[in-house]
Design an enzyme around this catalytic site. Structure first.
Site, PDB file in Angstrom:
ATOM      1  N   CYS A  55      -0.947   2.017  -2.642  1.00  0.00           N
ATOM      2  CA  CYS A  55       0.027   2.931  -3.248  1.00  0.00           C
ATOM      3  C   CYS A  55       1.464   2.602  -2.851  1.00  0.00           C
ATOM      4  CB  CYS A  55      -0.313   4.361  -2.839  1.00  0.00           C
ATOM      5  SG  CYS A  55       0.909   5.580  -3.382  1.00  0.00           S
ATOM      6  N   TRP A  64      -8.533  10.272  -3.046  1.00  0.00           N
ATOM      7  CA  TRP A  64      -8.669   9.097  -2.212  1.00  0.00           C
ATOM      8  C   TRP A  64      -9.776   9.361  -1.194  1.00  0.00           C
ATOM      9  CZ3 TRP A  64      -5.595   4.883  -3.277  1.00  0.00           C
ATOM     10  CH2 TRP A  64      -4.453   5.111  -4.060  1.00  0.00           C
ATOM     11  N   THR A 103      -2.433  13.334  -3.421  1.00  0.00           N
ATOM     12  CA  THR A 103      -1.601  12.140  -3.360  1.00  0.00           C
ATOM     13  C   THR A 103      -1.358  11.671  -1.934  1.00  0.00           C
ATOM     14  OG1 THR A 103       0.474  13.405  -3.296  1.00  0.00           O
ATOM     15  CG2 THR A 103      -0.408  12.845  -5.481  1.00  0.00           C
ATOM     16  N   VAL A 104      -1.074  10.386  -1.830  1.00  0.00           N
ATOM     17  CA  VAL A 104      -0.591   9.776  -0.593  1.00  0.00           C
ATOM     18  C   VAL A 104       0.841   9.305  -0.844  1.00  0.00           C
ATOM     19  CG1 VAL A 104      -2.809   9.081   0.348  1.00  0.00           C
ATOM     20  CG2 VAL A 104      -1.681   7.570  -1.282  1.00  0.00           C
ATOM     21  N   TYR A 106       5.335   2.715 -14.410  1.00  0.00           N
ATOM     22  CA  TYR A 106       4.268   3.621 -14.831  1.00  0.00           C
ATOM     23  C   TYR A 106       4.520   4.136 -16.244  1.00  0.00           C
ATOM     24  CZ  TYR A 106       2.547   3.649 -10.030  1.00  0.00           C
ATOM     25  OH  TYR A 106       2.027   3.273  -8.819  1.00  0.00           O
TER      26      TYR A 106
END
Length: 328
Positions: free
Chosen positions: A41, A74, A108-109, A172
């Protein structure tokens, strides 16, 4: 996804902060928190870089999720038994649900987790790196660089804001566009910004000032992934990074700087993008290339002057358990 086929990123994060005075209920304490990243990521890559540059490894542990995930979150499939060895969880989702059992948004990370309670404190990636540089200052290593000098903050934010809109998020917007019109618009904005960066970095070694700043930390993760995934997978294919002289040399310069390239695992990056984005790559086949050996070739950027760490020094090597595979 926005109207007209445009990709729109959900930027509503958990904004609780870990601060020196603990005003949000989470004071800075060595050993209390765990930074969760994924090598794949780019947003998490920023936090890993800043933690390295500031020498916070001894006070802020780091968990590494694997490159693949499903609609839940994740997972820690790289760890023995498929569980994070500190938090004891299989999926990052568990830490979000401990904070809010009805958490409605994406998992999210990067994420900072409070180890005693097992709950996520924040996943606000933009704020995390700034707070590591300021609120955690008492625990910085000797020689830690100032990545956000006060006199340069307005310029850093201006440059980084343009980079975020058109490049960090722009790749993206190209890759996840669902209409030709949306893709074409994002593609034009992306390459206008890359041309602007190519010109800017032809005569200066770093984005702002004569040393590495937060602006470089925010740009590098996108550039280092460009040829491996964004060029083909996200259809950002006017040129490869290797065909843009200043940007290719700039990114190699940073890659060879301690704290940057030693956070990069190209195999995990490719495995994630090509394996998870099945609407873009239905077969899930992960490409063999590109050849990574060029990252270690001379970059010649020293001729532009500048001091990578300003008045500071380079960080030492990463801890044994955090080392990435060498380039071959």
């Amino acid at each position: 996804m926005a109207g007209g086929g445009e990709f729109k990123r959900d930027q509503n994060y958990i904004t609780t902060r870990i601060t020196a005075d603990g005003r949000d209920g989470f004071p800075v304490e060595p050993g209390r928190y765990r930074l969760i990243i994924a090598r794949a990521c780019p947003w998490a890559n920023r936090a890993a870089i800043v933690r390295r540059l500031l020498g916070l490894e001894g006070v802020l542990s780091m968990g590494i999720a694997g490159p693949l995930h499903d609609e839940r979150s994740w997972s820690f499939d790289l760890d023995p038994g498929g569980k994070d060895p500190v938090l004891g969880i299989e999926r990052l989702q568990e830490a979000f649900f401990k904070r809010d059992p009805d958490y409605p948004r994406g998992i999210t990370v990067p994420a900072l987790v409070d180890i005693p309670t097992g709950q996520v404190v924040t996943n606000d990636f933009a704020r995390i790196t700034l707070d590591l540089g300021s609120e955690w200052a008492a625990h910085h290593r000797d020689g830690a660089p100032d990545l956000y000098p006060e006199k340069l903050r307005d310029e850093i934010e201006d440059v980084a804001g343009k980079v975020f809109t058109d490049l960090n998020n722009g790749v993206y917007k190209c890759g996840f566009a669902t209409s030709q019109e949306a893709y074409d618009k994002a593609y034009r904005q992306l390459w206008d910004r890359l041309d602007w960066l190519e010109e800017r970095l032809t005569t200066r070694r770093y984005l702002v000032g004569d040393s590495i700043t937060e602006a470089d930390v925010r740009l590098f993760p996108t550039l280092v992934r460009f040829d491996a995934v964004y060029h083909g997978h996200f259809k950002c294919n006017r040129h490869k990074l290797t065909e843009m002289p200043a940007l290719w040399a700039y990114t190699r310069d940073l890659f060879q700087t301690p704290g940057f390239g030693d956070t990069i695992d190209f195999e995990q990056i490719k495995t994630h993008y090509y394996g998870v984005h099945r609407t873009v790559n239905p077969t899930g086949i992960v490409p063999q290339g590109p050849d990574p050996s060029g990252w270690l070739t001379p970059h010649g950027r020293d001729e532009l002057g500048g001091r990578p760490f300003g008045d500071g020094t380079a960080p030492g090597p990463p801890p044994a358990g955090e080392r990435v595979p060498p380039l071959v």
